[in-house]
Scaffold this motif. Sequence first.
Motif, PDB file in Angstrom:
ATOM      1  N   MET A  35      83.907 -16.860 -66.116  1.00 38.53           N
ATOM      2  CA  MET A  35      82.537 -16.820 -66.475  1.00 38.53           C
ATOM      3  C   MET A  35      81.744 -15.585 -66.070  1.00 38.53           C
ATOM      4  SD  MET A  35      81.230 -18.733 -68.538  1.00 38.53           S
ATOM      5  CE  MET A  35      79.546 -19.435 -69.119  1.00 38.53           C
ATOM      6  N   GLU A  36      82.041 -15.047 -64.792  1.00 36.91           N
ATOM      7  CA  GLU A  36      81.371 -14.153 -64.121  1.00 36.91           C
ATOM      8  C   GLU A  36      81.455 -12.974 -65.178  1.00 36.91           C
ATOM      9  OE1 GLU A  36      82.131 -13.397 -60.327  1.00 36.91           O
ATOM     10  OE2 GLU A  36      81.785 -15.462 -59.608  1.00 36.91           O
ATOM     11  N   LEU A  37      82.406 -12.504 -65.927  1.00 39.10           N
ATOM     12  CA  LEU A  37      82.586 -11.606 -66.873  1.00 39.10           C
ATOM     13  C   LEU A  37      81.538 -11.619 -67.936  1.00 39.10           C
ATOM     14  CD1 LEU A  37      86.408 -11.259 -66.970  1.00 39.10           C
ATOM     15  CD2 LEU A  37      85.037  -9.659 -65.862  1.00 39.10           C
ATOM     16  N   VAL A  38      81.230 -12.731 -68.386  1.00 37.90           N
ATOM     17  CA  VAL A  38      80.261 -13.032 -69.451  1.00 37.90           C
ATOM     18  C   VAL A  38      79.101 -12.766 -68.967  1.00 37.90           C
ATOM     19  CG1 VAL A  38      79.600 -14.553 -71.173  1.00 37.90           C
ATOM     20  CG2 VAL A  38      82.036 -14.452 -70.669  1.00 37.90           C
ATOM     21  N   THR A  39      78.660 -13.653 -67.930  1.00 34.75           N
ATOM     22  CA  THR A  39      77.278 -13.420 -67.468  1.00 34.75           C
ATOM     23  C   THR A  39      77.070 -13.210 -65.961  1.00 34.75           C
ATOM     24  OG1 THR A  39      77.365 -15.904 -67.080  1.00 34.75           O
ATOM     25  CG2 THR A  39      76.636 -15.521 -69.083  1.00 34.75           C
ATOM     26  N   PRO A  40      77.347 -11.941 -65.819  1.00 36.56           N
ATOM     27  CA  PRO A  40      77.432 -11.730 -64.324  1.00 36.56           C
ATOM     28  C   PRO A  40      75.991 -11.717 -63.642  1.00 36.56           C
ATOM     29  CG  PRO A  40      77.324  -9.648 -65.653  1.00 36.56           C
ATOM     30  CD  PRO A  40      77.355 -10.643 -66.611  1.00 36.56           C
ATOM     31  N   GLY A  41      75.992 -12.494 -62.453  1.00 32.79           N
ATOM     32  CA  GLY A  41      74.931 -12.397 -61.456  1.00 32.79           C
ATOM     33  C   GLY A  41      74.085 -13.622 -62.045  1.00 32.79           C
ATOM     34  N   LEU A  42      74.375 -14.423 -63.067  1.00 30.49           N
ATOM     35  CA  LEU A  42      73.571 -15.672 -63.495  1.00 30.49           C
ATOM     36  C   LEU A  42      73.489 -16.607 -62.412  1.00 30.49           C
ATOM     37  CD1 LEU A  42      71.784 -16.693 -65.663  1.00 30.49           C
ATOM     38  CD2 LEU A  42      73.789 -17.888 -66.528  1.00 30.49           C
ATOM     39  N   SER A  43      72.254 -17.133 -61.847  1.00 30.13           N
ATOM     40  CA  SER A  43      72.330 -18.068 -60.808  1.00 30.13           C
ATOM     41  C   SER A  43      72.840 -19.586 -61.511  1.00 30.13           C
ATOM     42  CB  SER A  43      70.799 -18.391 -60.537  1.00 30.13           C
ATOM     43  OG  SER A  43      69.976 -19.082 -61.742  1.00 30.13           O
ATOM     44  N   PRO A  44      73.018 -20.461 -60.455  1.00 28.40           N
ATOM     45  CA  PRO A  44      73.405 -21.809 -60.517  1.00 28.40           C
ATOM     46  C   PRO A  44      72.186 -22.520 -61.622  1.00 28.40           C
ATOM     47  CG  PRO A  44      73.918 -21.502 -58.457  1.00 28.40           C
ATOM     48  CD  PRO A  44      73.087 -20.273 -58.998  1.00 28.40           C
ATOM     49  N   LEU A  45      70.943 -22.065 -61.431  1.00 32.80           N
ATOM     50  CA  LEU A  45      70.096 -22.797 -62.368  1.00 32.80           C
ATOM     51  C   LEU A  45      70.053 -22.288 -63.707  1.00 32.80           C
ATOM     52  CD1 LEU A  45      67.360 -24.536 -62.779  1.00 32.80           C
ATOM     53  CD2 LEU A  45      66.341 -22.389 -62.331  1.00 32.80           C
ATOM     54  N   GLY A  46      70.530 -21.184 -64.015  1.00 26.67           N
ATOM     55  CA  GLY A  46      70.757 -20.622 -65.194  1.00 26.67           C
ATOM     56  C   GLY A  46      72.110 -21.327 -65.948  1.00 26.67           C
ATOM     57  N   TYR A  47      73.083 -21.639 -65.277  1.00 30.93           N
ATOM     58  CA  TYR A  47      74.292 -22.379 -65.836  1.00 30.93           C
ATOM     59  C   TYR A  47      73.719 -23.651 -66.252  1.00 30.93           C
ATOM     60  CZ  TYR A  47      77.503 -18.491 -64.123  1.00 30.93           C
ATOM     61  OH  TYR A  47      78.168 -17.460 -64.320  1.00 30.93           O
ATOM     62  N   SER A  48      73.099 -24.326 -65.379  1.00 30.06           N
ATOM     63  CA  SER A  48      72.640 -25.806 -65.593  1.00 30.06           C
ATOM     64  C   SER A  48      71.735 -25.504 -66.788  1.00 30.06           C
ATOM     65  CB  SER A  48      72.233 -26.503 -64.558  1.00 30.06           C
ATOM     66  OG  SER A  48      70.954 -25.791 -63.973  1.00 30.06           O
ATOM     67  N   THR A  49      70.865 -24.570 -66.956  1.00 32.99           N
ATOM     68  CA  THR A  49      69.984 -24.623 -68.087  1.00 32.99           C
ATOM     69  C   THR A  49      70.708 -24.552 -69.501  1.00 32.99           C
ATOM     70  OG1 THR A  49      68.291 -23.735 -66.773  1.00 32.99           O
ATOM     71  CG2 THR A  49      68.139 -23.607 -69.013  1.00 32.99           C
ATOM     72  N   ILE A  50      71.705 -23.631 -69.370  1.00 30.86           N
ATOM     73  CA  ILE A  50      72.538 -23.316 -70.490  1.00 30.86           C
ATOM     74  C   ILE A  50      73.347 -24.716 -70.932  1.00 30.86           C
ATOM     75  CG2 ILE A  50      74.499 -22.025 -71.564  1.00 30.86           C
ATOM     76  CD1 ILE A  50      73.599 -19.787 -69.818  1.00 30.86           C
ATOM     77  N   VAL A  51      73.896 -25.372 -69.962  1.00 35.00           N
ATOM     78  CA  VAL A  51      74.735 -26.394 -70.152  1.00 35.00           C
ATOM     79  C   VAL A  51      73.760 -27.540 -70.893  1.00 35.00           C
ATOM     80  CG1 VAL A  51      75.955 -28.282 -68.981  1.00 35.00           C
ATOM     81  CG2 VAL A  51      76.486 -26.107 -68.540  1.00 35.00           C
ATOM     82  N   THR A  52      72.648 -27.735 -70.102  1.00 36.62           N
ATOM     83  CA  THR A  52      71.455 -28.860 -70.584  1.00 36.62           C
ATOM     84  C   THR A  52      71.062 -28.579 -72.002  1.00 36.62           C
ATOM     85  OG1 THR A  52      70.857 -29.079 -68.222  1.00 36.62           O
ATOM     86  CG2 THR A  52      69.401 -29.776 -70.158  1.00 36.62           C
ATOM     87  N   LEU A  53      70.946 -27.299 -72.378  1.00 34.82           N
ATOM     88  CA  LEU A  53      70.608 -26.960 -73.766  1.00 34.82           C
ATOM     89  C   LEU A  53      71.734 -27.318 -74.801  1.00 34.82           C
ATOM     90  CD1 LEU A  53      68.348 -23.443 -73.149  1.00 34.82           C
ATOM     91  CD2 LEU A  53      67.721 -26.020 -73.965  1.00 34.82           C
ATOM     92  N   LEU A  54      72.937 -26.994 -74.422  1.00 28.26           N
ATOM     93  CA  LEU A  54      73.940 -27.387 -74.967  1.00 28.26           C
ATOM     94  C   LEU A  54      74.131 -28.659 -75.417  1.00 28.26           C
ATOM     95  CD1 LEU A  54      76.523 -24.562 -73.907  1.00 28.26           C
ATOM     96  CD2 LEU A  54      75.709 -24.742 -76.152  1.00 28.26           C
ATOM     97  N   ILE A  55      74.042 -29.472 -74.373  1.00 34.56           N
ATOM     98  CA  ILE A  55      74.245 -30.907 -74.354  1.00 34.56           C
ATOM     99  C   ILE A  55      72.996 -31.500 -75.457  1.00 34.56           C
ATOM    100  CG2 ILE A  55      73.921 -32.988 -73.219  1.00 34.56           C
ATOM    101  CD1 ILE A  55      75.429 -31.823 -70.817  1.00 34.56           C
ATOM    102  N   VAL A  56      71.816 -30.969 -75.221  1.00 35.69           N
ATOM    103  CA  VAL A  56      70.760 -31.390 -76.124  1.00 35.69           C
ATOM    104  C   VAL A  56      71.128 -31.071 -77.517  1.00 35.69           C
ATOM    105  CG1 VAL A  56      68.509 -30.943 -76.753  1.00 35.69           C
ATOM    106  CG2 VAL A  56      68.941 -31.409 -74.379  1.00 35.69           C
ATOM    107  N   TYR A  57      71.455 -29.846 -77.842  1.00 35.90           N
ATOM    108  CA  TYR A  57      71.773 -29.294 -79.283  1.00 35.90           C
ATOM    109  C   TYR A  57      72.993 -30.342 -79.727  1.00 35.90           C
ATOM    110  CZ  TYR A  57      73.544 -27.205 -83.078  1.00 35.90           C
ATOM    111  OH  TYR A  57      74.140 -26.859 -84.672  1.00 35.90           O
ATOM    112  N   TYR A  58      73.911 -30.509 -79.134  1.00 34.30           N
ATOM    113  CA  TYR A  58      75.091 -31.232 -79.700  1.00 34.30           C
ATOM    114  C   TYR A  58      74.489 -32.831 -79.760  1.00 34.30           C
ATOM    115  CZ  TYR A  58      78.336 -27.518 -80.388  1.00 34.30           C
ATOM    116  OH  TYR A  58      78.646 -26.236 -80.802  1.00 34.30           O
ATOM    117  N   ALA A  59      73.824 -33.235 -79.056  1.00 30.73           N
ATOM    118  CA  ALA A  59      73.270 -34.713 -79.180  1.00 30.73           C
ATOM    119  C   ALA A  59      72.602 -34.768 -80.561  1.00 30.73           C
ATOM    120  CB  ALA A  59      72.533 -35.087 -77.811  1.00 30.73           C
ATOM    121  N   GLY A  60      71.602 -33.687 -80.642  1.00 33.79           N
ATOM    122  CA  GLY A  60      70.913 -33.873 -81.791  1.00 33.79           C
ATOM    123  C   GLY A  60      71.566 -33.599 -83.152  1.00 33.79           C
TER     124      GLY A  60
END
Length: 73
Positions: free
Chosen positions: A1-26
């Motif tokens: 995953m570091e190749l795709v998003t180098p230097g992304l903080s854990p908060l950034g990963y959790s934000t992306i995962v949360t947005l994906l979950i919200v989208y697919y729930a919708g």
Amino acid sequence: MELVTPGLSPLGYSTIVTLLIVYYAGALVSLIHLIFKSDYNLTERLLWMLALWLLPIVGLIAYWVFWKRRTRN
């Protein structure tokens, strides 16, 4: 995953995962509504299913906008 998003903080990963979950729930709620509550014919339902899964965010918003417009008339 570091190749795709180098230097992304854990908060950034959790934000992306949360947005994906919200989208697919919708999208799941929209599909359930499409199957059980709508009065579209089979062809229209299949087209909306394709739009919901293949057009991220745009398909989800378009479905609800067109549904509200259709029920208003």
